[in-house]
Motif scaffolding. Structure first.
Motif, mmCIF file in Angstrom:
data_model
loop_
_atom_site.group_PDB
_atom_site.id
_atom_site.type_symbol
_atom_site.label_atom_id
_atom_site.label_comp_id
_atom_site.label_asym_id
_atom_site.label_seq_id
_atom_site.Cartn_x
_atom_site.Cartn_y
_atom_site.Cartn_z
ATOM 1 N N PHE A 191 0.842 -1.167 -0.049
ATOM 2 C CA PHE A 191 -0.105 0.059 0.030
ATOM 3 C C PHE A 191 0.978 1.281 -0.122
ATOM 4 O O PHE A 191 1.738 1.224 0.704
ATOM 5 N N ALA A 192 0.669 2.201 -0.961
ATOM 6 C CA ALA A 192 1.513 3.361 -1.050
ATOM 7 C C ALA A 192 0.329 4.416 -0.845
ATOM 8 O O ALA A 192 -0.726 4.685 -1.506
ATOM 9 N N THR A 193 0.532 5.485 0.182
ATOM 10 C CA THR A 193 -0.375 6.574 0.117
ATOM 11 C C THR A 193 -0.012 7.828 -0.963
ATOM 12 O O THR A 193 0.983 7.827 -1.311
ATOM 13 N N ASN A 194 -0.960 8.394 -0.914
ATOM 14 C CA ASN A 194 -0.622 9.698 -2.034
ATOM 15 C C ASN A 194 0.053 10.846 -1.418
ATOM 16 O O ASN A 194 -0.381 11.947 -1.088
ATOM 17 N N ARG A 195 1.632 10.459 -1.295
ATOM 18 C CA ARG A 195 2.209 11.475 -0.632
ATOM 19 C C ARG A 195 3.286 12.163 -1.890
ATOM 20 O O ARG A 195 3.439 11.087 -2.976
ATOM 21 N N THR A 196 3.871 13.179 -1.702
ATOM 22 C CA THR A 196 4.934 13.658 -2.479
ATOM 23 C C THR A 196 6.109 13.820 -1.424
ATOM 24 O O THR A 196 6.026 14.143 -0.388
ATOM 25 N N TRP A 197 7.377 13.341 -1.914
ATOM 26 C CA TRP A 197 8.539 13.433 -1.364
ATOM 27 C C TRP A 197 9.659 14.682 -1.946
ATOM 28 O O TRP A 197 9.707 14.813 -3.013
ATOM 29 N N LYS A 198 10.471 15.113 -0.921
ATOM 30 C CA LYS A 198 11.240 15.927 -1.196
ATOM 31 C C LYS A 198 12.572 15.763 -0.353
ATOM 32 O O LYS A 198 12.545 15.422 0.729
ATOM 33 N N GLN A 199 13.562 15.993 -0.708
ATOM 34 C CA GLN A 199 14.947 16.160 0.037
ATOM 35 C C GLN A 199 15.246 17.393 0.480
ATOM 36 O O GLN A 199 14.976 18.293 -0.125
ATOM 37 N N TYR A 200 15.662 17.690 1.903
ATOM 38 C CA TYR A 200 15.812 18.922 2.419
ATOM 39 C C TYR A 200 17.348 18.887 3.147
ATOM 40 O O TYR A 200 17.803 18.053 3.862
ATOM 41 N N GLY A 201 17.833 20.208 3.212
ATOM 42 C CA GLY A 201 18.957 20.461 3.888
ATOM 43 C C GLY A 201 20.059 20.065 3.308
ATOM 44 O O GLY A 201 20.150 19.246 2.205
ATOM 45 N N GLU A 202 21.427 20.128 3.778
ATOM 46 C CA GLU A 202 22.539 19.649 3.186
ATOM 47 C C GLU A 202 22.448 18.209 3.440
ATOM 48 O O GLU A 202 23.368 17.558 2.802
ATOM 49 N N SER A 203 21.904 17.698 4.368
ATOM 50 C CA SER A 203 21.954 16.279 4.681
ATOM 51 C C SER A 203 21.047 15.443 3.666
ATOM 52 O O SER A 203 21.188 14.324 3.624
ATOM 53 N N GLY A 204 20.330 16.118 3.020
ATOM 54 C CA GLY A 204 19.309 15.470 1.965
ATOM 55 C C GLY A 204 18.375 14.437 2.576
ATOM 56 O O GLY A 204 18.074 13.712 1.989
ATOM 57 N N ALA A 205 17.905 14.726 3.763
ATOM 58 C CA ALA A 205 16.887 14.061 4.481
ATOM 59 C C ALA A 205 15.644 14.024 3.791
ATOM 60 O O ALA A 205 15.092 15.199 3.226
ATOM 61 N N TRP A 206 15.027 12.983 3.506
ATOM 62 C CA TRP A 206 13.723 12.881 2.831
ATOM 63 C C TRP A 206 12.603 13.000 3.931
ATOM 64 O O TRP A 206 12.563 12.538 4.973
ATOM 65 N N PHE A 207 11.496 13.946 3.333
ATOM 66 C CA PHE A 207 10.617 14.251 4.349
ATOM 67 C C PHE A 207 9.342 14.178 3.067
ATOM 68 O O PHE A 207 9.378 14.664 2.339
#
Length: 482
Positions: A108-124
Motif C-alpha cells: 500500500f502506498a499513500t498519496n504522498r509527495t517527497w522531497k529532500q531537504y537541507g545539506e543532509s538530503g533527508a527525505w520528508f
C-alpha cells in the motif's frame, strides 16, 4: 527519637553492607560522593554528579501516541510505490509474525509527495513541511525495532524497557541518578494534549521499584494544568506554613518507624514541593507573557496545532527552569467521519488520519526546535521523537496500515547529537530493519549517555539484585554521538 538518631537509622536500614559495596558503582561515586551524607539521604532529589561530563541537561521526550506510519513521514521507498497493489514478496516476510491484526494485505502506498531537504538530503513527505526545514538539526534512526505489537504493551516497553508493569520509567531513572536541578518544580514532568490521560496511564511515568519520589508529575492540558495549586481560601501564608510544619513533623516521626515506606517519604516531599510550587509553578506554565511571534512559531494561532503547540511551549518553559525530563504525549484528535477522537492508530483512512495529526504536531515541533536554538537551549537539551512502533508496508482495510514492530523511524536532535545524519535503514519496502537494529534498550542507553550516565553503572539495589535501566541489555548508538 532525636533527628540525628533517625538519620542514622535511615542510613543503616537502607544501605547496610550491601549498599556500601554497591556505592562505588553509582553515579558520581555513589552515596559517598556528597559531604553531607545524612542530609543527602533525607533529600533524595538533591543534585547528584553524573559518571562523566554530560552533553545535555534536559530531555524533551515526544511520544506520538498510536504509532504513526513513518513510511509516510520520513522513510521514502520508491520500490513500495512501484509495487503498490501487489502481494508482499515472501522474501520480505521471512522471520516475522505478521498476524498482528488482520493478516497481510497487498502493498500500500499513500498519496504522498517527497522531497529532500537541507545539506543532509533527508527525505520528508508533504505531511511535514515545517519540520522538514530543520532537517540538518536531526539525526534519524531508521532501523528501530521493538517487541510486541499491541499499544499498551509496546508503550510500556518504550517508557520502561519492559512488557510488564513494575519497572521504573526512563524519566524516573534519570531523576534517581541525577536528582533535581530546581527544587521548586518537579524534576520529571509529563505533559499531554487532548482531553484525557494518555493510553496506559501513569504506569508509563511510574517510579516502579525505585522510591516513589522519583515518579513523574502529570500536568493536565488547559489553562490550569496543575491541580489544587491555588492558595487555600481564608488561610494566611503563616498559618499554612505552620500547618505544613506540624504535618511534616508528624509524618517524619512515622517515617522514622517505617524507613522502608517510600510512599510516605514521597508524600512528605510532595507537600513541601506543593507549597513551593504555589509561588513558582503558575509562572512556569503561564504563556501570557510569551510574545505573539513565539506563539505563532508554535502554531497557537491555528486551531489545528494550538493544543499541541501549547504543550510544547510549556515544555520549553520547563527546560528554561531546569526541569530534567519532560515526557510529552500527543493526544487524540477528531478525524472525520469518526465521532470519537482518535490517535495516530490508522488501521483505516490513513490519509485522513495522518493529515489531521501531522497538521497538529508539524508546526509545534518545528517551532520547538527553532525556539530552543534561538535561545541557546538546543545545545543543552535533547529532543527525542518516538512512538511505540511503526506501521506496515502492506495495507489493512484497504486504506490503512497495521502495527509494525520490525522496522520504523525515530529521531534525536540537540546537544551531543551528530545532526544531519541517518543511522540504519529498512528494507526496500520499509517493512523490516536491515543491518544493525536499534531496540528500546539501545535508545535508553544512548539518552542516558548524553546525560552523562553509563547505563550499566546506573544501579539500584533491590532485594540483593543490582537493577539497571536497561536490565542487562542495551548498547549506546555511538554513531549518533557528535
Amino acid at each position: 527519637m532525636s533527628t540525628q538518631s533517625r538519620r542514622a537509622l535511615l542510613f543503616n536500614t537502607i544501605y547496610g553492607l550491601g549498599g556500601l559495596t554497591l556505592a562505588a558503582h553509582m553515579p558520581g561515586g555513589g552515596i559517598f560522593a556528597t559531604p553531607a551524607l545524612a542530609d543527602t539521604l533525607l533529600d533524595p532529589l538533591a543534585p547528584k554528579q553524573p559518571h562523566f561530563p554530560p552533553k545535555v541537561k534536559s530531555v524533551i521526550w515526544l511520544h506520538m501516541d498510536g504509532a504513526p506510519s513513518t513510511l509516510d513521514l520520513y522513510d521514502y521507498k520508491p520500490d513500495l510505490i512501484k509495487l503498490a497493489g501487489q502481494e508482499a514478496p515472501p522474501s520480505f516476510l521471512q522471520g516475522i509474525k505478521t498476524s498482528t491484526q488482520g493478516g497481510v494485505g497487498k502493498l500500500f502506498a499513500t498519496n504522498r509527495t517527497w522531497k529532500q531537504y537541507g545539506e543532509s538530503g533527508a527525505w520528508f513527505s508533504d505531511l511535514l513541511p515545517n519540520l522538514a526545514q530543520h532537517a540538518d538539526k536531526i539525526a534519524f534512526i531508521k532501523s528501530s525495532t521493538t517487541i510486541g505489537a499491541t499499544h499498551d504493551i509496546s508503550i510500556l516497553k518504550l517508557n520502561t524497557g519492559d512488557l510488564n508493569p513494575g519497572r521504573p520509567s526512563l524519566g524516573a531513572w534519570v531523576t534517581y541518578a541525577l536528582g533535581s536541578a530546581n527544587l521548586d518544580l518537579p524534576a520529571y514532568v509529563v505533559l499531554y494534549s487532548g482531553k484525557k490521560e494518555p493510553s496506559g496511564g501513569s504506569v508509563n511515568w511510574s517510579s516502579g521499584f525505585l522510591p516513589a519520589v522519583y515518579q513523574g508529575t502529570a500536568f493536565r492540558p488547559g489553562n490550569s494544568p496543575i491541580l489544587h495549586l491555588d492558595y487555600p481560601e481564608l488561610i494566611a501564608l503563616a498559618e499554612q506554613r505552620d500547618d505544613l510544619d506540624l504535618l511534616k513533623r508528624l509524618n517524619e516521626q512515622r517515617a522514622a518507624l517505617h524507613p522502608e515506606d517510600t510512599e510516605l517519604q514521597a508524600r512528605i516531599r510532595s507537600y513541601e514541593l506543593a507549597y513551593r510550587m504555589e509561588a513558582t509553578a503558575p509562572e512556569a506554565v503561564d504563556l501570557s507573557k510569551e510574545t505573539g511571534a513565539t506563539k505563532t512559531l508554535y502554531g497557537l494561532d491555528e486551531a489545528e496545532s494550538k493544543d499541541y503547540g501549547t504543550t510544547l511551549l510549556r515544555a520549553r518553559r520547563l527546560v528554561e527552569r531546569n526541569v530534567r525530563f519532560i515526557q510529552v504525549v500527543s493526544g487524540p484528535l477528531q478525524v472525520p467521519p469518526s465521532d470519537e477522537p482518535i490517535n495516530w492508530d490508522a488501521h483505516q483512512d490513513l490519509d485522513k488520519n495522518h493529515g489531521v495529526h501531522a497538521k497538529a504536531v508539524d508546526k509545534p515541533i518545528a517551532g520547538l526546535l527553532a525556539d530552543l536554538k534561538s535561545r541557546g537551549l538546543l545545545d543543552s537539551t535533547l529532543v527525542v521523537w518516538t512512538s511505540e512502533f511503526g506501521r506496515t508496508s502492506y495495507g489493512q482495510s484497504g486504506n490503512g496500515r497495521d502495527h509494525n514492530p520490525w522496522g520504523y523511524t525515530q529521531w534525536l536532535a540537540g546537544g551531543g547529537i551528530k545532526a544531519g545524519m541517518t543511522f540504519g535503514e529498512t528494507d526496500e519496502i520499509g517493512l523490516q530493519s536491515a543491518g544493525r537494529k536499534v531496540d528500546t534498550y539501545d535508545l535508553h542507553a544512548t539518552v542516558l549517555q548524553l546525560l552523562g550516565l553509563d547505563h550499566l553503572k546506573t544501579i539500584y539495589l533491590r532485594a540483593g539484585r543490582s537493577e539497571r535501566p536497561t536490565i542487562v541489555f542495551g548498547e549506546v548508538v555511538k554513531e549518533l554521538l557528535a
